[in-house]
Design a protein around this motif. Structure first.
Motif, PDB file in Angstrom:
ATOM      1  N   ALA A  45       0.845  -1.193   0.000  1.00  0.00           N
ATOM      2  CA  ALA A  45       0.000   0.000   0.000  1.00  0.00           C
ATOM      3  C   ALA A  45       0.885   1.250   0.000  1.00  0.00           C
ATOM      4  O   ALA A  45       2.076   1.195   0.327  1.00  0.00           O
ATOM      5  N   LEU A  46       0.284   2.361  -0.359  1.00  0.00           N
ATOM      6  CA  LEU A  46       0.995   3.638  -0.469  1.00  0.00           C
ATOM      7  C   LEU A  46       0.501   4.582   0.623  1.00  0.00           C
ATOM      8  O   LEU A  46      -0.703   4.782   0.798  1.00  0.00           O
ATOM      9  N   GLY A  47       1.439   5.161   1.372  1.00  0.00           N
ATOM     10  CA  GLY A  47       1.116   6.187   2.356  1.00  0.00           C
ATOM     11  C   GLY A  47       1.763   7.501   1.961  1.00  0.00           C
ATOM     12  O   GLY A  47       2.758   7.517   1.236  1.00  0.00           O
ATOM     13  N   VAL A  48       1.205   8.620   2.434  1.00  0.00           N
ATOM     14  CA  VAL A  48       1.705   9.943   2.044  1.00  0.00           C
ATOM     15  C   VAL A  48       1.888  10.819   3.277  1.00  0.00           C
ATOM     16  O   VAL A  48       0.943  11.011   4.054  1.00  0.00           O
ATOM     17  N   LEU A  49       3.107  11.341   3.443  1.00  0.00           N
ATOM     18  CA  LEU A  49       3.373  12.413   4.400  1.00  0.00           C
ATOM     19  C   LEU A  49       3.673  13.658   3.576  1.00  0.00           C
ATOM     20  O   LEU A  49       4.713  13.728   2.927  1.00  0.00           O
ATOM     21  N   PRO A  50       2.786  14.656   3.554  1.00  0.00           N
ATOM     22  CA  PRO A  50       2.932  15.799   2.643  1.00  0.00           C
ATOM     23  C   PRO A  50       4.011  16.774   3.096  1.00  0.00           C
ATOM     24  O   PRO A  50       3.744  17.754   3.788  1.00  0.00           O
ATOM     25  N   LEU A  51       5.236  16.510   2.663  1.00  0.00           N
ATOM     26  CA  LEU A  51       6.377  17.299   3.132  1.00  0.00           C
ATOM     27  C   LEU A  51       7.096  18.017   1.998  1.00  0.00           C
ATOM     28  O   LEU A  51       8.243  18.425   2.159  1.00  0.00           O
ATOM     29  N   GLY A  52       6.431  18.191   0.857  1.00  0.00           N
ATOM     30  CA  GLY A  52       7.044  18.874  -0.269  1.00  0.00           C
ATOM     31  C   GLY A  52       6.473  20.264  -0.476  1.00  0.00           C
ATOM     32  O   GLY A  52       5.808  20.822   0.395  1.00  0.00           O
ATOM     33  N   THR A  53       6.735  20.807  -1.654  1.00  0.00           N
ATOM     34  CA  THR A  53       6.254  22.144  -1.981  1.00  0.00           C
ATOM     35  C   THR A  53       4.799  22.122  -2.425  1.00  0.00           C
ATOM     36  O   THR A  53       3.996  22.950  -2.018  1.00  0.00           O
ATOM     37  N   GLY A  54       4.447  21.161  -3.289  1.00  0.00           N
ATOM     38  CA  GLY A  54       3.098  21.132  -3.841  1.00  0.00           C
ATOM     39  C   GLY A  54       2.160  20.185  -3.109  1.00  0.00           C
ATOM     40  O   GLY A  54       1.154  20.580  -2.546  1.00  0.00           O
ATOM     41  N   ASN A  55       2.520  18.876  -3.129  1.00  0.00           N
ATOM     42  CA  ASN A  55       1.679  17.846  -2.499  1.00  0.00           C
ATOM     43  C   ASN A  55       0.249  17.878  -3.022  1.00  0.00           C
ATOM     44  O   ASN A  55      -0.718  17.842  -2.265  1.00  0.00           O
ATOM     45  N   ALA A  56       0.118  17.964  -4.358  1.00  0.00           N
ATOM     46  CA  ALA A  56      -1.202  18.074  -4.966  1.00  0.00           C
ATOM     47  C   ALA A  56      -2.066  16.846  -4.706  1.00  0.00           C
ATOM     48  O   ALA A  56      -3.242  16.966  -4.332  1.00  0.00           O
ATOM     49  N   PHE A  57      -1.512  15.647  -4.873  1.00  0.00           N
ATOM     50  CA  PHE A  57      -2.305  14.433  -4.679  1.00  0.00           C
ATOM     51  C   PHE A  57      -2.781  14.292  -3.242  1.00  0.00           C
ATOM     52  O   PHE A  57      -3.886  13.813  -2.981  1.00  0.00           O
ATOM     53  N   ALA A  58      -1.953  14.710  -2.280  1.00  0.00           N
ATOM     54  CA  ALA A  58      -2.306  14.561  -0.865  1.00  0.00           C
ATOM     55  C   ALA A  58      -3.614  15.267  -0.535  1.00  0.00           C
ATOM     56  O   ALA A  58      -4.343  14.840   0.371  1.00  0.00           O
ATOM     57  N   ARG A  59      -3.927  16.342  -1.253  1.00  0.00           N
ATOM     58  CA  ARG A  59      -5.161  17.077  -0.964  1.00  0.00           C
ATOM     59  C   ARG A  59      -6.406  16.242  -1.240  1.00  0.00           C
ATOM     60  O   ARG A  59      -7.439  16.440  -0.613  1.00  0.00           O
ATOM     61  N   ASP A  60      -6.312  15.311  -2.185  1.00  0.00           N
ATOM     62  CA  ASP A  60      -7.461  14.437  -2.443  1.00  0.00           C
ATOM     63  C   ASP A  60      -7.682  13.445  -1.310  1.00  0.00           C
ATOM     64  O   ASP A  60      -8.739  12.831  -1.217  1.00  0.00           O
ATOM     65  N   LEU A  61      -6.692  13.293  -0.454  1.00  0.00           N
ATOM     66  CA  LEU A  61      -6.843  12.459   0.738  1.00  0.00           C
ATOM     67  C   LEU A  61      -7.145  13.300   1.974  1.00  0.00           C
ATOM     68  O   LEU A  61      -7.131  12.797   3.096  1.00  0.00           O
TER      69      LEU A  61
END
Length: 314
Positions: free
Chosen positions: A86-102
């Motif tokens: 599975a894929l997990g996301v820690l939004p630690l970049g500049t954009g993190n566009a995909f993370a917003r859908d989560l």
């Protein structure tokens, strides 16, 4: 659950690299088993993940931005579906566009630990791109034309942080380029301009999710779990119209403009009718035309759940 955390020390201007000890402590406090690996040369993480052994890790967590996510997604997609963690996301970049859908806000890595601890999951679509020389994948968006030009300039302005893409876009607007393309959407050609078969476009985005860049709501009706792309086509337009259009991309109102079309399709074929730059894929400059793009439904399991847009996000 065994978590592999792929951490990009260079993300967000190098600030992510300073968080490794704090992240490790936070994972331990949540009772989460985690192995940390820093990204190395471009493509190294992709190759590492493509060699994961069966059951070696249950979850691969991206600690970085959209570019790191692109590497991880491509590594995971190189694995057979039955062996794909599975894929997990820690939004630690500049954009993190995909993370917003989560429902994750950029920088809020502590909030992003909660879904990992809860173990809730969903499945999302992935875009597969077949070019002349390679196949690769994306989870957010593929763009070309003006959006790729603006991102190239934004890369040089990255020291400005989340304002870099906005400034890059405004500067590139002054040149008002257009791009001659031939498109087929689910096998049907996109209507050209006038008597010609080529479409003169300002830009094109093949959207799997809603956001691109920092806070551009490029495809407000897109969903990462519906089995199709939202293809946003912006026809050639004069400078004054483009300047009026630009701020509407922040809240999705650009879809109301006559030069903008949205097509919901599962396959996209793009060929250049005249020289065109490269592709912008999940924040990375990768690949060239011609390409065939297809939506792979429910291809990756993601920790968390797809969220509606909050008033703060829109």
């Amino acid at each position: 659950m065994r978590h592999l955390v792929v951490l990009n020390p260079a993300a967000h201007g190098g600030r992510t690299g300073t968080l490794r000890a704090e992240l490790a402590s936070a994972f331990a406090a949540k009772g989460l088993s985690a192995t940390f690996e820093a990204t190395q040369a471009p493509g190294a993480s992709r190759q590492r993940l493509a060699r994961l052994g069966p059951g070696e890790f249950d979850v691969v967590v991206v600690a970085g931005g959209d570019g790191t996510l692109f590497e991880v997604v491509n590594g995971l997609m190189a694995l057979p579906a039955e062996r794909r963690p599975a894929l997990g996301v820690l939004p630690l970049g500049t954009g993190n566009a995909f993370a917003r859908d989560l429902g994750l806000e950029p920088g809020d890595w502590r909030g992003a630990l909660d879904p990992l601890a809860a173990g809730k999951r969903c499945r999302v679509d992935v875009g597969q791109v077949d070019g002349e020389d390679e196949t690769f994948w994306f989870i957010n968006m593929l763009g070309l034309g003006f959006v790729e030009d603006a991102a190239q300039l934004a890369k040089k302005l990255k020291w400005l942080g989340r304002s870099s893409y906005t400034l890059g876009a405004l500067v590139r607007l002054l040149g008002m380029p257009s791009y001659e393309l031939q498109l087929r959407l689910d096998g049907e050609p996109l209507a050209g301009d006038g008597a010609g078969s080529n479409a003169s476009l300002f830009f094109l985005e093949v959207a799997n999710s809603r956001f691109t860049g920092t806070r551009f709501l490029m495809a407000p009706d897109a969903r990462v779990d519906d089995g199709v792309f939202d293809v946003v086509v912006v026809r050639r337009l004069p400078l004054l119209r483009a300047l009026r259009l630009f701020p509407t991309i922040y809240d999705g109102r650009h879809l109301d403009e006559p030069e903008v079309e949205v097509h919901r399709v599962a396959t996209v074929e793009i060929s250049p009718a005249a020289p065109v730059g490269g592709l912008l894929v999940d924040g990375e400059f990768h690949g060239r035309l011609p390409v065939r793009i297809q939506c792979l439904p429910a291809a990756i399991e993601v920790v968390g759940s797809v969220q509606p847009i909050s008033p703060e996000q829109a």
